[in-house]
Write a protein that holds these residues in place. Sequence first.
Motif, mmCIF file in Angstrom:
data_model
loop_
_atom_site.group_PDB
_atom_site.id
_atom_site.type_symbol
_atom_site.label_atom_id
_atom_site.label_comp_id
_atom_site.label_asym_id
_atom_site.label_seq_id
_atom_site.Cartn_x
_atom_site.Cartn_y
_atom_site.Cartn_z
ATOM 1 N N VAL A 80 -22.391 -34.774 -24.580
ATOM 2 C CA VAL A 80 -21.729 -35.209 -23.338
ATOM 3 C C VAL A 80 -20.224 -34.936 -23.348
ATOM 4 C CG1 VAL A 80 -23.494 -36.915 -22.767
ATOM 5 C CG2 VAL A 80 -21.504 -37.610 -24.128
ATOM 6 N N ARG A 81 -19.741 -34.231 -24.360
ATOM 7 C CA ARG A 81 -18.305 -33.897 -24.387
ATOM 8 C C ARG A 81 -17.974 -32.983 -23.223
ATOM 9 N NH1 ARG A 81 -17.411 -33.119 -30.570
ATOM 10 N NH2 ARG A 81 -17.309 -35.301 -31.136
ATOM 11 N N GLY A 82 -16.737 -33.111 -22.747
ATOM 12 C CA GLY A 82 -16.289 -32.282 -21.637
ATOM 13 C C GLY A 82 -16.725 -32.792 -20.280
ATOM 14 N N GLN A 83 -17.300 -33.991 -20.239
ATOM 15 C CA GLN A 83 -17.782 -34.560 -18.985
ATOM 16 C C GLN A 83 -17.005 -35.816 -18.593
ATOM 17 O OE1 GLN A 83 -22.127 -34.803 -18.746
ATOM 18 N NE2 GLN A 83 -22.259 -33.371 -20.473
ATOM 19 N N GLY A 84 -15.855 -36.037 -19.212
ATOM 20 C CA GLY A 84 -15.008 -37.169 -18.860
ATOM 21 C C GLY A 84 -15.344 -38.466 -19.563
ATOM 22 N N VAL A 85 -16.249 -38.430 -20.527
ATOM 23 C CA VAL A 85 -16.657 -39.655 -21.210
ATOM 24 C C VAL A 85 -15.518 -40.216 -22.057
ATOM 25 C CG1 VAL A 85 -18.289 -40.685 -22.849
ATOM 26 C CG2 VAL A 85 -19.081 -38.994 -21.179
ATOM 27 N N GLY A 86 -14.784 -39.360 -22.746
ATOM 28 C CA GLY A 86 -13.654 -39.818 -23.550
ATOM 29 C C GLY A 86 -12.593 -40.487 -22.702
ATOM 30 N N LYS A 87 -12.294 -39.896 -21.561
ATOM 31 C CA LYS A 87 -11.320 -40.502 -20.647
ATOM 32 C C LYS A 87 -11.830 -41.828 -20.106
ATOM 33 C CE LYS A 87 -8.995 -36.314 -19.171
ATOM 34 N NZ LYS A 87 -8.634 -35.447 -18.049
#
Length: 149
Positions: A80-87
């Motif tokens: 799911v990286r690159g899908q805004g999960v970290g933000k």
Amino acid sequence: MSIEFDSDKQRLDRDMVYRYLSGESYWARGLPRDIFERSLDGALCIGGYDQHGRQVAFARVISDYATFAYLGDVFVLDSVRGQGVGKALMAHIDAHPQLQNLRRFMLATADAHGLYAQYGFAALSAPERIMERVEPDIYQRLARERGQP
């Protein structure tokens, strides 16, 4: 992507989090399971869950909830990286009611400075005043002492 965050330790997929930290992370490789479990007990743990209830993100905050906090063990699964999960995870942490009005909130990162800067983190303002004691090979030493590979 719709992600739900909460700090219910009972909901955590502890096996997945442990596998990631001890096997994939650069900062906790070789982490013994008993130390991992103790680290969760003494922290505010935040899990991120997809629409199917599968855990896809994790962060741990060590704090007195009044003056200081340390953010650690932050990760988002590759799927799911690159899908805004970290933000989204950082926005959740930033807004968490127990983490408001802290005098100092610290973290360490080798590769995510840009993400954390968006939430007010910066290089140490007075590095000459900060000290640390680091044992980078502690988990490997413990494994040898315990007779583990």
